[in-house]
Design a protein around this motif. Structure first.
Motif, PDB file in Angstrom:
ATOM      1  N   ILE A 203       0.866  -1.173   0.000  1.00  0.00           N
ATOM      2  CA  ILE A 203       0.000   0.000   0.000  1.00  0.00           C
ATOM      3  C   ILE A 203       0.910   1.234   0.000  1.00  0.00           C
ATOM      4  O   ILE A 203       1.642   1.474   0.972  1.00  0.00           O
ATOM      5  N   ASN A 204       0.889   1.961  -1.104  1.00  0.00           N
ATOM      6  CA  ASN A 204       1.723   3.154  -1.213  1.00  0.00           C
ATOM      7  C   ASN A 204       0.867   4.405  -1.096  1.00  0.00           C
ATOM      8  O   ASN A 204      -0.298   4.390  -1.504  1.00  0.00           O
ATOM      9  N   ALA A 205       1.464   5.464  -0.570  1.00  0.00           N
ATOM     10  CA  ALA A 205       0.779   6.762  -0.550  1.00  0.00           C
ATOM     11  C   ALA A 205       0.956   7.374  -1.926  1.00  0.00           C
ATOM     12  O   ALA A 205       1.818   8.234  -2.159  1.00  0.00           O
ATOM     13  N   GLU A 206       0.180   6.860  -2.866  1.00  0.00           N
ATOM     14  CA  GLU A 206       0.256   7.290  -4.264  1.00  0.00           C
ATOM     15  C   GLU A 206      -1.137   7.187  -4.858  1.00  0.00           C
ATOM     16  O   GLU A 206      -1.946   6.367  -4.415  1.00  0.00           O
TER      17      GLU A 206
ATOM     18  N   THR B 181      -2.259   7.011 -11.392  1.00  0.00           N
ATOM     19  CA  THR B 181      -1.132   7.791 -11.921  1.00  0.00           C
ATOM     20  C   THR B 181       0.151   7.517 -11.126  1.00  0.00           C
ATOM     21  O   THR B 181       1.238   7.829 -11.582  1.00  0.00           O
ATOM     22  N   PHE B 182       0.006   6.979  -9.950  1.00  0.00           N
ATOM     23  CA  PHE B 182       1.129   6.684  -9.058  1.00  0.00           C
ATOM     24  C   PHE B 182       1.881   7.948  -8.638  1.00  0.00           C
ATOM     25  O   PHE B 182       3.045   7.892  -8.253  1.00  0.00           O
TER      26      PHE B 182
ATOM     27  N   TYR C  48       9.722  13.045   2.023  1.00  0.00           N
ATOM     28  CA  TYR C  48      11.149  12.834   1.728  1.00  0.00           C
ATOM     29  C   TYR C  48      11.549  11.396   1.424  1.00  0.00           C
ATOM     30  O   TYR C  48      12.653  11.152   0.972  1.00  0.00           O
ATOM     31  N   TYR C  49      10.675  10.446   1.741  1.00  0.00           N
ATOM     32  CA  TYR C  49      11.111   9.040   1.666  1.00  0.00           C
ATOM     33  C   TYR C  49      10.222   8.255   0.712  1.00  0.00           C
ATOM     34  O   TYR C  49       9.320   8.823   0.106  1.00  0.00           O
ATOM     35  N   ASP C  50      10.462   6.926   0.612  1.00  0.00           N
ATOM     36  CA  ASP C  50       9.656   6.170  -0.349  1.00  0.00           C
ATOM     37  C   ASP C  50       8.198   6.157   0.111  1.00  0.00           C
ATOM     38  O   ASP C  50       7.897   6.469   1.260  1.00  0.00           O
ATOM     39  N   SER C  51       7.303   5.804  -0.807  1.00  0.00           N
ATOM     40  CA  SER C  51       5.890   6.014  -0.505  1.00  0.00           C
ATOM     41  C   SER C  51       5.192   4.797   0.107  1.00  0.00           C
ATOM     42  O   SER C  51       3.978   4.829   0.312  1.00  0.00           O
ATOM     43  N   LEU C  52       5.947   3.754   0.430  1.00  0.00           N
ATOM     44  CA  LEU C  52       5.317   2.577   1.062  1.00  0.00           C
ATOM     45  C   LEU C  52       4.809   2.954   2.457  1.00  0.00           C
ATOM     46  O   LEU C  52       5.591   3.351   3.318  1.00  0.00           O
ATOM     47  N   ILE C  53       3.500   2.827   2.674  1.00  0.00           N
ATOM     48  CA  ILE C  53       2.982   3.172   4.007  1.00  0.00           C
ATOM     49  C   ILE C  53       2.437   1.952   4.746  1.00  0.00           C
ATOM     50  O   ILE C  53       2.105   2.032   5.928  1.00  0.00           O
ATOM     51  N   GLY C  54       2.363   0.843   4.047  1.00  0.00           N
ATOM     52  CA  GLY C  54       1.891  -0.348   4.742  1.00  0.00           C
ATOM     53  C   GLY C  54       1.876  -1.543   3.819  1.00  0.00           C
ATOM     54  O   GLY C  54       1.874  -1.398   2.589  1.00  0.00           O
ATOM     55  N   LYS C  55       1.890  -2.714   4.430  1.00  0.00           N
ATOM     56  CA  LYS C  55       1.811  -3.947   3.658  1.00  0.00           C
ATOM     57  C   LYS C  55       0.653  -4.747   4.230  1.00  0.00           C
ATOM     58  O   LYS C  55       0.627  -5.035   5.428  1.00  0.00           O
TER      59      LYS C  55
END
Ligand code: ADP
Length: 448
Positions: A338-341, A345-346, A379-386
């Motif tokens: 789950i990314n914050a995207e 469009t990502f 500032y960091y990668d967009s992974l917020i959860g799995k």
């Protein structure tokens, strides 16, 4: 056993490591940038130290600051997580030279596998099949052309130091090659500080199948089966599952044994992943990751093995708590990143999470450092959860995944969660019939 572990990372993986440490009776030290003061890994750790400003180069990659934090807090080991310094051999050496344990393999193994050219050679010598390609680095255009003619097109120009799906250029014919080599070299030099490139046959419709291994200092090497990470966008994994819908039990056993034997002959220590492309019933090695991976939970769910706990115990000089014969594969597990995207469009969508309600119930695991009111820094990668779901068979898992995704509530920001709900309606995905380019084709169709 260690008394205090410094976790040189952030986000969900820092939390994952913290949880394992606490279950083992080990105290934790969080490090954080000024942008992460309110991060969950900081709030939960026993101690925390601010190591610099938001930019990763000045905080999570700032070795002197991290070592100072370890010294001030009296930590006796450092866990690097994934990304950041996890595959930095020099960092592992510095940790060790300060008298601390690095929770990972030896610096020599990190270095060997960190260069994809030396890695390919090492595993090939150890009996693992590799993607056909140049024996070593490509020096000049004529050299490249000669090797390319021998190998045949299409070819991929790859960076020896590449990572994160970057530093790869496709050459479909001789006319593309010189440009592909030049671009790949320039991009690799800019991104990784190393412009070394090599050639590999480009596989058109392979699956990405990787084998998890774990090895202790007593010579025990165990493989924990495979993960299928074929659902990718821009060569980056989006969803992973175990076991692979494409492999039979015999194939699993066979590739697992080949990998274990090779890892044993190399003398590797700790957790590691051997990544393959799989096409036409054959495995072709692409690279080895010498660290814990984002997708490790699917393996944990089907084997019941706590990989982080074992990893820490091995670094502390303890033997593996199980043998190959003890490993049982139970059911099926799927992980969605789950990314914050934006789900189509990502485009990254950092910002304040107004509400966060994780799904629950039997067979559902959510590894996330998000909470209601938390502000996701840009500032960091967009992974917020799995979201990891386990069940008796793949059909059960697909139903459970749908139910869990419907329960998950994240408001205030965009997430990729709706993408997975759409994928669950796709017959190819339902059948497990997809390869590494499938998602990009599917996304292109949705846009048209
Ligand atoms: P990175 O270290 O950047 O992740 P990898 O070598 O692991 O690079 O490859 C990442 C992804 O790129 C693979 O999972 C696959 O989708 C694609 N890829 C890599 N090598 C090849 C190849 N030879 N043919 C086709 N696709 C490839």
């Amino acid at each position: 056993m260690f008394e205090k572990v410094l976790i040189a990372n952030r986000g969900e993986i820092a939390l994952r490591i913290h949880r394992a440490c606490h279950e083992m009776g080990i105290a934790t030290v969080a490090v954080h940038s000024t942008a992460d003061r309110d991060a969950k890994h900081v709030l939960l750790a026993d101690e925390s130290v601010c190591i610099g400003p938001p930019a990763a180069a000045q905080s999570y990659l700032n070795v002197p600051s991290i070592m100072a934090a370890a010294e001030i807090t009296g930590a006796d080991a450092v866990h690097p997580g994934y990304g950041f310094l996890s595959e930095n051999a020099r960092f592992a050496e510095i940790v060790q030279s300060h008298g601390l344990s690095f929770i990972g393999p030896s610096p020599d193994h990190i270095r060997l596998m960190g260069d994809k050219i030396t890695a390919k050679k090492a595993v090939k010598d150890a009996g693992i099949p590799v993607v056909p390609g140049s024996e070593g680095e490509i020096n000049d255009p004529e050299d490249a052309m000669q090797i390319a003619r021998d190998l045949g097109f299409p070819l991929l120009v790859k960076a020896a130091s590449g990572g994160g799906g970057r530093g790869m250029k496709l050459a479909r014919s001789e006319g593309d090659l010189v440009q592909a080599v030049q671009t790949a070299r320039a991009e690799a030099a800019a991104a990784f500080g190393d412009g070394t490139v090599y050639l590999e046959r480009y596989l058109e419709q392979p699956r990405h199948i990787e084998v998890q291994v774990i090895a202790d200092s007593f010579g025990n090497v165990v493989h924990l089966g495979e993960r299928d990470c074929s659902l990718q966008r821009r060569n980056q994994k989006i969803l992973e599952e175990a076991p692979s819908p494409a492999l039979s039990e015999d194939q699993r056993e066979e590739i697992g044994t080949v990998v274990s034997t090779a890892i044993s002959s190399i003398g590797y220590l700790g957790v590691g992943t051997i990544e393959f492309l799989y096409e036409g019933g054959e495995f072709f090695f692409i690279e080895m990751n010498t660290r814990l991976q984002v997708e490790h939970p699917v393996t944990e769910m089907i084997t019941g093995v706590d990989l982080v706990r074992e990893q820490i115990a091995i670094a502390a000089g303890e033997p593996l708590s199980f043998t190959q014969e003890d490993v049982r594969f139970r059911g099926c597990a799927i992980e969605c990143r789950i990314n914050a995207e934006h789900p189509r469009t990502f485009v990254p969508s950092p910002g304040k999470v107004r509400e966060f309600h994780p799904p629950g119930g039997l067979g559902v695991r959510l590894d996330s450092a998000v909470y209601s009111g938390y502000s996701i820094p840009p500032y960091y990668d967009s992974l917020i959860g799995k979201l990891i779901v386990h069940g008796a068979c793949r059909e059960d898992v697909l139903r459970r995944l749908k139910r869990s995704l419907e329960e998950l509530v994240v408001t205030g920001i965009e997430t990729t969660s709706p993408l997975f709900l759409d994928l669950l309606n796709e017959p190819d995905f339902q059948r497990g019939d997809y390869h590494i380019h499938w998602l990009e084709h599917w996304l292109a169709q949705q846009d048209s």
